[in-house]
Write an enzyme that holds these catalytic residues in place. Structure first.
Site, PDB file in Angstrom:
ATOM      1  N   HIS A 112       0.835  -1.204   0.000  1.00 58.25           N
ATOM      2  CA  HIS A 112       0.000   0.000   0.000  1.00 58.25           C
ATOM      3  C   HIS A 112       0.868   1.250   0.000  1.00 58.25           C
ATOM      4  CE1 HIS A 112       0.634  -1.339   4.159  1.00 58.25           C
ATOM      5  NE2 HIS A 112       0.615  -0.055   4.518  1.00 58.25           N
ATOM      6  N   VAL A 113       0.322   2.300  -0.580  1.00 58.57           N
ATOM      7  CA  VAL A 113       1.022   3.584  -0.670  1.00 58.57           C
ATOM      8  C   VAL A 113       0.395   4.536   0.345  1.00 58.57           C
ATOM      9  CG1 VAL A 113       1.609   5.534  -2.170  1.00 58.57           C
ATOM     10  CG2 VAL A 113       1.382   3.222  -3.142  1.00 58.57           C
TER      11      VAL A 113
END
Ligand SMILES: [Zn+2]
Length: 166
Positions: free
Chosen positions: A121-122
């Site tokens: 995830h960013v």
């Protein structure tokens, strides 16, 4: 306002031993955008959700729909979708919050500080000079569920299809 980021619920995250089994990010797959679900936008290969334990108002996660732990595990289509949604979300988040800057990053692996290391995830975190200019809508909120709901309500119009976003 302190010159430090104020996020007391980080301690709850650190202490929380009752998290449900399974992947916390896969739990959002199939959840339509809503304040309860905290999902802001969804596309076939990626989605945007409020971080449940934010470092700052408007702390978002951009997540590939498929459960993968590494960048190289993404297909070219997934990689493109993740990056496109990250780019859009950065623009929308700046417009929605009036942020003067953003932290954008990934923690790959537990050693790098990833809370959910098994699902890529960013992180997108809006920042202000001195961080003394948080969104007014959440500035008086001190309870996390209300905080997340107020944040979602403030951001939603900017992320809704055809909304005030791009
Ligand atoms: Zn997952």
């Amino acid at each position: 306002m302190s010159d430090r980021l104020w996020a007391p619920w980080r301690m709850q995250f650190i202490r929380d031993s009752d998290r449900p089994a399974g992947c916390a990010l896969c739990a959002y797959v199939g959840v339509e955008p809503s304040s309860e679900g905290r999902v802001l936008a969804r596309e076939p290969h990626a989605f945007v959700v409020l971080n449940k334990f934010p470092y700052a108002a408007g702390h978002l996660l951009v997540v590939p729909t498929r459960h993968v732990a590494s960048l190289e595990a993404l297909t070219p289509d997934e990689h493109a979708a993740l990056w496109a949604l990250t780019t859009q979300s950065a623009t929308r988040l700046e417009r929605a919050t009036g942020a003067e800057g953003l932290n954008l990053g990934m923690n790959l692996g537990r050693a790098a500080g990833a809370g959910i290391h098994e699902h890529l995830h960013v992180h997108l975190v809006p920042r202000w000079v001195g961080d003394n200019n948080f969104m007014p809508v959440v500035s008086d909120v001190r309870v996390m569920p209300e905080y997340l709901e107020a944040t979602w309500e403030a951001l939603c119009p900017h992320f809704a299809p055809g909304g005030a976003g791009l």
